[in-house]
Design a protein around this motif. Structure first.
Motif, short mmCIF file in Angstrom:
data_model
loop_
_atom_site.label_atom_id
_atom_site.label_comp_id
_atom_site.label_asym_id
_atom_site.label_seq_id
_atom_site.Cartn_x
_atom_site.Cartn_y
_atom_site.Cartn_z
N THR A 187 -1.00 3.41 4.35
CA THR A 187 -0.73 3.33 5.74
C THR A 187 0.61 2.89 5.91
O THR A 187 1.44 3.11 6.64
CB THR A 187 -1.53 2.22 6.43
N ASP A 237 -1.36 5.00 14.52
CA ASP A 237 -1.28 5.48 12.96
C ASP A 237 -2.27 4.16 12.35
O ASP A 237 -3.00 4.60 11.42
CB ASP A 237 -0.10 5.37 12.58
N VAL A 238 -2.08 2.91 12.79
CA VAL A 238 -3.15 1.99 12.15
C VAL A 238 -4.20 2.13 12.67
O VAL A 238 -5.27 2.06 11.76
CB VAL A 238 -2.25 0.66 12.58
N ARG A 239 -4.64 2.25 13.79
CA ARG A 239 -5.94 2.60 14.24
C ARG A 239 -6.62 3.91 13.68
O ARG A 239 -7.95 3.74 13.22
CB ARG A 239 -5.84 3.13 15.72
N ALA A 260 -5.99 5.11 10.48
CA ALA A 260 -5.87 4.86 9.01
C ALA A 260 -6.82 3.68 8.85
O ALA A 260 -7.59 3.52 7.72
CB ALA A 260 -4.57 4.72 8.51
N GLU A 261 -6.68 2.59 9.62
CA GLU A 261 -7.39 1.43 9.34
C GLU A 261 -8.09 0.73 10.64
O GLU A 261 -7.63 -0.15 11.05
CB GLU A 261 -6.50 0.20 8.68
N THR A 285 3.07 5.89 5.56
CA THR A 285 3.03 6.57 6.92
C THR A 285 3.96 5.86 7.94
O THR A 285 4.57 6.65 8.71
CB THR A 285 1.40 6.52 7.32
N LEU A 286 3.82 4.70 8.06
CA LEU A 286 4.58 4.16 9.16
C LEU A 286 6.06 4.06 8.63
O LEU A 286 6.72 4.16 9.67
CB LEU A 286 3.97 2.36 9.26
N TRP A 343 3.63 -6.24 8.52
CA TRP A 343 4.41 -4.86 7.84
C TRP A 343 5.69 -4.81 8.51
O TRP A 343 5.70 -5.21 9.94
CB TRP A 343 3.55 -3.64 8.06
N LEU A 400 -1.57 -4.30 5.41
CA LEU A 400 -1.81 -3.00 5.41
C LEU A 400 -2.13 -2.21 4.03
O LEU A 400 -1.56 -2.68 2.93
CB LEU A 400 -0.65 -2.25 6.19
#
Length: 441
Positions: free
Chosen positions: A8, A326-328, A330-331, A11-12, A40, A4
């Protein structure tokens, strides 16, 4: 990209830290799976040393492992999902309910086993449960009713057909082949203490832990974040030789609802399925006195997320799906490039068709499949895979399981006839076509 991005990851971490603090979770481990591995993770809390090799109790995530053991029997031809329970486990009041109904919580079995609160007291054998008609609470296949008892019975089916305990079957046929060497029926090695947190003070109380025996398949397993991440990779399609990809896909199909609607929650075969903000997540939550857990996979994005906490209440159950969102954001996954491929059917069979006056389009899509859907307006939509003798079989939507027969003049599908023009008089339209044809009254 596997790892990641730093932004990101921050944020997580911030989200996990708030979940641990706001939920007053003694210790919390969370992680994200991508490209088949845990990319992660973060541990928060002052009780113990939360990290990816500390065991937490999975609770009902154990049901996913139980379902895998049942589906292995099915794929070997030893059982069928339409088999009545009585065929493999005689003498219970649920004998007329099917294995498939038990797997999808549609059997009408009681939510819990009779006797003491099984999650906090020593377990017993099936005979010791002394099931009665009172443990049948609803008619079969009428409505979803979550049943821990049903999965206890499924584990007993596995044990009797394999001739050894469910725990041994799960270990040898699922856990070890997947590399989940730190997943066990009871805590082993480094394990988080199970705690309750006082509702009005920041004090904790130890919760009991026992062998659930017959009810173990419903919530017994303990696992580390690393091992739970491997189960997440399994749900994303990295199934190894444990189940075929087609069977994993079958597990994730919701039962009993119209899953074309924009928002819903349902159950497949040993996995929960939910639609949130346009994304579909498959996985399972887990709740036992002393522990809360969650594992959810976004198969479209190829990511999964997990959370493990040693508390009876407090951990936000939406944490894994929020991490995935969040992952979707950001990335987002960069999809594979489109490439040309040969149509599995002659091109002249593709394009516009009409069900009565309603326009549809038949398309060839990736994977050697066909897609039939409304053209310019909503319609009954399904994908089709090749079947025997040149036919095609519906994979999803309204026509799931139905047979499509192709003809240059008409498509035949579940008694419906699709024609090249609305009510084509040259086609075998049911009820025939008015000889007066289209006209102005």
């Amino acid at each position: 990209m596997t790892e990641l991005l730093p932004a990101t990851a921050r944020t997580l971490l911030a989200r996990v830290a708030r979940a641990q603090r706001d939920g007053r979770v003694p210790s919390l481990v969370a992680g994200v799976v991508r490209d088949g591995s845990l990319v992660w993770s973060a541990g928060r809390g002052a009780v113990g040393a939360p990290h990816t090799d500390v065991q937490y109790r999975l609770g009902s995530i154990s049901k996913t492992v139980t379902a895998i053991t049942v589906l292995r029997l099915r794929d070997e031809g030893l059982v069928d999902l339409d088999d009545a329970l009585e065929q493999h486990l005689p003498g219970t009041p649920l004998g007329d309910r099917t294995l498939g109904q038990l797997l999808s919580h549609l059997a009408g079995a009681g939510s819990e086993s009779p006797g003491g609160w099984w999650e906090r007291t020593p377990g017993t054998t099936l005979e010791g449960l002394a099931l009665t008609d009172a443990d049948v609470v609803l008619p079969a296949a009428r409505r979803f009713h979550y049943s821990n008892l049903g999965f206890g019975l499924l584990g007993e089916v596995v044990a009797r057909l394999r001739g050894r305990s469910w725990a041994d079957v799960a270990r040898d046929e699922v856990l070890l082949p997947l590399g989940m060497t730190r997943t066990t029926p009871r805590p082993s090695g480094a394990a988080a203490p199970g705690l309750a947190v006082h509702p009005w003070a920041d004090e904790v109380l130890a919760e009991p832990e026992h062998d659930a025996v017959t009810m173990a398949p419903a919530g017994q397993l303990w696992a580390t974040a690393t091992d739970l991440g491997r189960l997440g990779a399994f749900l994303l399609g990295d199934s190894g030789d444990v189940l075929s990809p087609a069977t994993v896909e079958e597990m994730t199909l919701p039962a009993g609802i119209d899953f074309s609607s924009p928002g819903w929650s349902s159950y497949g075969l040993g996995v929960q399925v939910q639609r949130i903000d346009g994304a579909t997540f498959v996985g399972h939550g887990g709740s036992m006195p002393r522990f809360l857990a969650g594992l959810w996979a976004d198969r479209e994005e190829g990511t999964a997320a997990l959370a493990l906490g040693n508390t009876t209440t407090g951990l936000d159950g939406a944490l894994p799906t929020t991490l995935l969102a969040d992952v979707r954001a950001a990335e987002p996954r960069i999809v594979d490039a489109w490439t040309p491929s040969a149509s599995p059917v002659p091109l002249e069979l593709l394009g516009p068709w009409f069900w009565g006056p309603s326009p549809y389009a038949l398309r060839a899509i990736a994977g050697g499949l066909l897609h039939l859907g409304g053209l310019g307006r909503p319609g009954r939509t399904s994908r089709f895979r090749p079947g025997p003798d040149g036919t095609w079989v519906g994979l999803d939507g309204y026509f799931a399981g139905e047979t499509l027969r192709l003809d240059p003049v008409a498509l035949n599908l579940a008694t419906f006839v699709f024609t090249r023009t609305p009510y084509d008089p040259a086609a075998p339209v049911p009820g025939d076509v008015d000889q007066a044809g289209w006209h102005t009254p």
